[in-house]
Structure formats: structure tokens, C-alpha cells
Design an enzyme around this catalytic site. Structure first.
Site, short mmCIF file in Angstrom:
data_model
loop_
_atom_site.label_atom_id
_atom_site.label_comp_id
_atom_site.label_asym_id
_atom_site.label_seq_id
_atom_site.Cartn_x
_atom_site.Cartn_y
_atom_site.Cartn_z
N THR A 182 11.05 -13.26 -24.88
CA THR A 182 11.13 -13.82 -23.53
C THR A 182 10.88 -15.33 -23.61
O THR A 182 10.10 -15.79 -24.45
CB THR A 182 10.13 -13.17 -22.57
OG1 THR A 182 8.79 -13.50 -22.95
CG2 THR A 182 10.29 -11.65 -22.55
N GLY A 183 11.55 -16.07 -22.75
CA GLY A 183 11.45 -17.52 -22.85
C GLY A 183 12.03 -18.02 -24.15
O GLY A 183 11.62 -19.07 -24.67
N GLY A 184 13.04 -17.31 -24.67
CA GLY A 184 13.62 -17.67 -25.95
C GLY A 184 14.73 -18.69 -25.86
O GLY A 184 15.45 -18.92 -26.83
N SER B 196 14.24 -21.92 -25.10
CA SER B 196 13.78 -23.29 -25.38
C SER B 196 12.47 -23.25 -26.17
O SER B 196 11.83 -22.20 -26.28
CB SER B 196 13.58 -24.08 -24.08
OG SER B 196 12.53 -23.50 -23.31
N GLY B 197 12.09 -24.41 -26.68
CA GLY B 197 10.78 -24.59 -27.30
C GLY B 197 10.42 -23.61 -28.39
O GLY B 197 11.24 -23.28 -29.27
N ILE B 198 9.19 -23.13 -28.35
CA ILE B 198 8.69 -22.21 -29.36
C ILE B 198 9.51 -20.93 -29.38
O ILE B 198 9.81 -20.37 -30.45
CB ILE B 198 7.20 -21.90 -29.10
CG1 ILE B 198 6.35 -23.17 -29.31
CG2 ILE B 198 6.72 -20.78 -30.02
CD1 ILE B 198 4.92 -23.02 -28.83
N SER C 55 -2.46 -19.50 -25.71
CA SER C 55 -2.63 -20.95 -25.82
C SER C 55 -4.03 -21.27 -26.32
O SER C 55 -4.99 -20.52 -26.03
CB SER C 55 -2.42 -21.61 -24.45
OG SER C 55 -2.81 -22.98 -24.48
N TYR D 41 -4.24 -22.55 -15.68
CA TYR D 41 -3.41 -22.19 -16.84
C TYR D 41 -4.24 -21.44 -17.87
O TYR D 41 -3.82 -20.39 -18.38
CB TYR D 41 -2.82 -23.46 -17.45
CG TYR D 41 -2.07 -23.25 -18.74
CD1 TYR D 41 -0.81 -22.64 -18.74
CD2 TYR D 41 -2.60 -23.66 -19.95
CE1 TYR D 41 -0.11 -22.45 -19.92
CE2 TYR D 41 -1.91 -23.47 -21.14
CZ TYR D 41 -0.67 -22.86 -21.12
OH TYR D 41 0.02 -22.67 -22.29
#
Length: 248
Positions: free
Chosen positions: A12-14, A16-18, A137, A150
Site C-alpha cells: 500500500t502506498g507503493g 511513491s517514496g519508500i 516511524s 502523527y
């Protein structure tokens, strides 16, 4: 043989970024990869960049119905998967005194609710012996300015992961937490760091990190690959990848 040959991974969230760096690394190691994101054009572009064994699905991880639809689609296309990386997240730095109810809910809806219901929907499709990686995080364990909401939303993930590691033990599904420190990704611009200010920001952050620099998405991808493949006896653990920032 490549370490993930024959494996199927969802990230998921694949787009962009990490997440995208991890998708690329998994694909290089032979996995078929499915990435999700909220913007159709960006998701499709990411899938093309990752390669022929990649697919993109657009949707909002904050909505449990998205995860159910994704699970149905995955079951029809693949039958089962091996790796689920719950990576999608959001961050908006704000002091507690000025955080709105809407911003609070947004963080917890995406960062915590999205992870929980994603795992709930996808876990039945994970083959016995597969694994789940949850992206948390450094902020979940280290106090950083304006990170309160956050940090709270990310701290929940460690509790989820430890409980899942026990819940899924009969199926030998490993569950681990990947916790990045500051990383050079597109999220810097979303935090209001302009291109002009970026060198100064990165220099400031480098001064806080014993490694002397910010991390690169590819370094987090290598850590995720370790958890997904070679870390076969690692379960219920948090891997902090932050250049030593947690020590300062």
C-alpha cells in the site's frame, strides 16, 4: 534463484517514496507486485516504472470497503499472496494546540485504521509461512517537535503487529515493523520544504543523525527485503532504520 521468485506482494502506498522503492526491489527479486495509491495516474505510472510483473490499484486505505474490494480482486487474480506491506501513511506537522479534529481523524484513519482493516481483509489470503510488514516511524518512539498526532497514529502499529504475530502463529505468518527515520522522499515537499530550502533542511537533519545524512528510499527497501526474505526467524520485532538518530 532470486529470493522472491514465485512470490506475490501487495504494497500500500507503493506509488511513491519508500513504498515504490520497496516495490521495485521486490520485483527485482522476482516477486509479482501490486501497489496501491489514491491517484490513478500516479499509481499507473508507478506500475509501469516497476515493471511487467507490477499492477496498480487506486483506492483510499482509510476506507475499509477498499480493502475488501482489493481482497476480492487479489483472490480472483492471484488466489493468494505471500507478502503484505502496509506502508501507506500521511503526515502533517502541527503543534497539539492547533490540531483540528479533522486533522486528528485523518492521521488515525490512514495511519492506524487503514493498516488494521487492510490486514483484516488481506490476512486470509496470505499463504501459511508468509509475512506482513508494517511501516511505522522513528517518531513513534522518539519525541520530535510537532509530531504528536502523527507519532500517536504510528505508535498504534507496534501494538497491532505484536498481537498479530501471536494471532497468526499457527499459520507461521511473521509480522514485523519497519520504522524509518528521515528519508529523502517526495514527502518533504508535502511538509512545506521548498526546493530552495531543501539543502538547508537536509543539512540540519544530517546534523541530528550519526550517519551524517538522511536515508534513501532504497535503503529502506533493502530493510524491507530482509524482513520479507532472509529474516525468516525475525517475528514481532521493530527494525529501526534511521542512521542512528534514535541514539541522539
Amino acid at each position: 534463484m532470486k529470493s522472491l521468485t514465485g512470490k506475490v506482494a501487495i504494497i500500500t502506498g507503493g506509488n511513491s517514496g519508500i513504498g515504490k522503492a520497496t516495490a521495485k526491489r521486490f520485483a527485482e527479486e522476482g516477486a509479482q507486485v501490486l501497489v496501491t495509491g489514491r491517484r490513478q495516474d500516479v499509481v499507473e505510472a508507478a506500475a509501469v516504472e516497476i515493471g511487467q510483473d507490477a499492477w496498480g490499484v487506486c483506492g483510499d486505505v482509510a476506507e475499509p470497503d477498499f480493502h475488501r474490494r482489493l481482497a476480492d480482486m487479489v483472490q480472483r487474480r492471484f488466489g493468494a499472496i505471500d507478502i503484505y506491506v502496509a506502508n501507506a501513511g500521511v503526515i502533517n506537522l502541527e503543534g497539539s494546540a492547533t490540531v483540528t479534529e479533522a486533522e486528528f481523524d485523518r492521521h488515525f484513519d490512514i495511519n492506524a485504521r487503514g493498516v488494521f482493516f487492510g490486514v483484516q481483509a488481506i490476512a486470509p489470503l496470505i499463504r501459511d509461512g508468509g509475512n506482513i510488514i508494517v511501516t511505522s516511524s522513528l517518531a513513534a518512539t522518539k519525541v520530535l517537535p510537532q509530531h504528536t498526532v502523527y507519532a500517536g497514529s504510528k505508535a498504534a502499529l507496534a501494538a497491532f503487529a505484536r498481537n498479530w504475530a501471536i494471532e497468526f502463529k499457527d499459520r507461521r505468518i511473521r509480522v514485523n515493523i519497519l520504522s524509518p527515520g528521515p528519508v529523502e522522499t517526495e514527502i518533504l515537499s508535502k511538509l512545506g520544504v521548498s526546493d530552495a530550502d531543501r539543502p538547508g533542511f537536509e543539512a540540519h537533519m544530517a546534523g541530528l543523525i550519526p550517519a551524517g545524512r538522511m536515508g534513501r528510499p532504497e535503503e529502506l527497501a533493502e530493510a524491507a527485503l530482509f524482513l520479507a526474505s532472509k529474516g525468516s526467524f525475525v517475528n514481532g520485532m521493530e527494525l529501526i532504520v534511521d542512521g542512528g538518530m534514535h541514539l541522539t
